[in-house]
Design a protein around this motif. Sequence first.
Motif: not given
Length: 402
Positions: A3, A19-20, A23, A28, A96, A294, A297-298
């Motif tokens: 990402y 995201v974190r 995922d 990132i 992404k 986010g 994206m994940a």
Amino acid sequence: MEYVIAGAGAAGITAAITVREIDREGKIMVISREKVPYSPVFLADYLEGEIGESNLYIRNPEFYRQMKIELVQAEMEDFDGSEVFLTDGREIEFDKFLIATGSKPLIPPISGVEKENVFTFQSLNDAKKVLAAAKKSKKAAVIGAGPIGLEVAYSLRALGLDVIVFELLDRILPGLVEAKISEIVEREFSRHGIEFKTGASVEEFVGNSKVEGVVAGETYPADLVILSTGVKPNIEAFAKRVEVNRGILVNKKMETSLENVYAAGDVAEAENAFGEVCVTPTWINAVTQGRVAGMNMAGRDARHEGSIRVNVVKKSSVPVISLGLAGESFEGIVYHRNGLYRKAFFDGEHLVGFQSAGSWSDVSLAGIFQFLIRKKIPVKNKENFVKMPLSFRNFWNLYFNK
């Protein structure tokens, strides 16, 4: 999964954290012009000396290391469908990509705008330059009487400078609040020694290499000038790759016209809560759009409910909040008593906008007002709505504890 996020403001950092959370293994990277991501919301407080630089940080630098979010201090030059190109020559691959580059100041075409001691006020670097110049200045001029212009004017006055604010339109906070609120706020700021010139067209900044005055019909002495004349989305590096209008056009998942590329925050042009496609350059909107971006994206399936414009003036003893819609096409209910002015705007039984001057409690309830607007919760007693002491408990009892 790799990402890449361009921009380390509210949208970019919120997206990275989101995201974190989903995922735990993906890489990132956040590309930022700043060494440590910070919030610009309190820059006027920093200027005044009420808070230090570290108080502006969105998160402690150690947080990003713990979350395995890589911060890269660099600038973007271009990108394609799989790589981001930095100005230092690096090429970063992604699966992404999120564009969260925010906005940049609008520089008015005023003669002399390039002179020394004429500044914008959007970044921490701007604030540091203004602070250094303020220590050697006596008379400041602020161009633009929006929320940022007013807060900067208040802080400069607190630092001991004579301050005059110029506004092109006929009152301060134009287009954001009712005329009565403009009047209340101008009176309060004037009480602190700030002078206002409304309906004033600034024609020129005069002086040799350094500004010495502002010409607006007549010449007003000023050895420090702040431009607070609006912002525009920072889209130049992306316009040839994705579909743009005023900002980068996105759908409710914050997806752009290019697959695997998203946009969020001040740079994005999205549908708001009332069905209009527009740019909404506010901190709250950047956070909510960043979280939606986010999540998608994940690999989650999230939809943005639409932004609601929120503006706050937090300086002085008369805090102001303005959110949502306003105007003669809506029913307006007013409450004005004991230094508090409120006006709520309704479409039938539904709240569509709210403005207030003189209550910190009203400012703190911005999220509740947005909830009522988004969920279209009917307000049965509109007069009571604007009259009652507003608090979370009152809202809960009134609408949910039935």
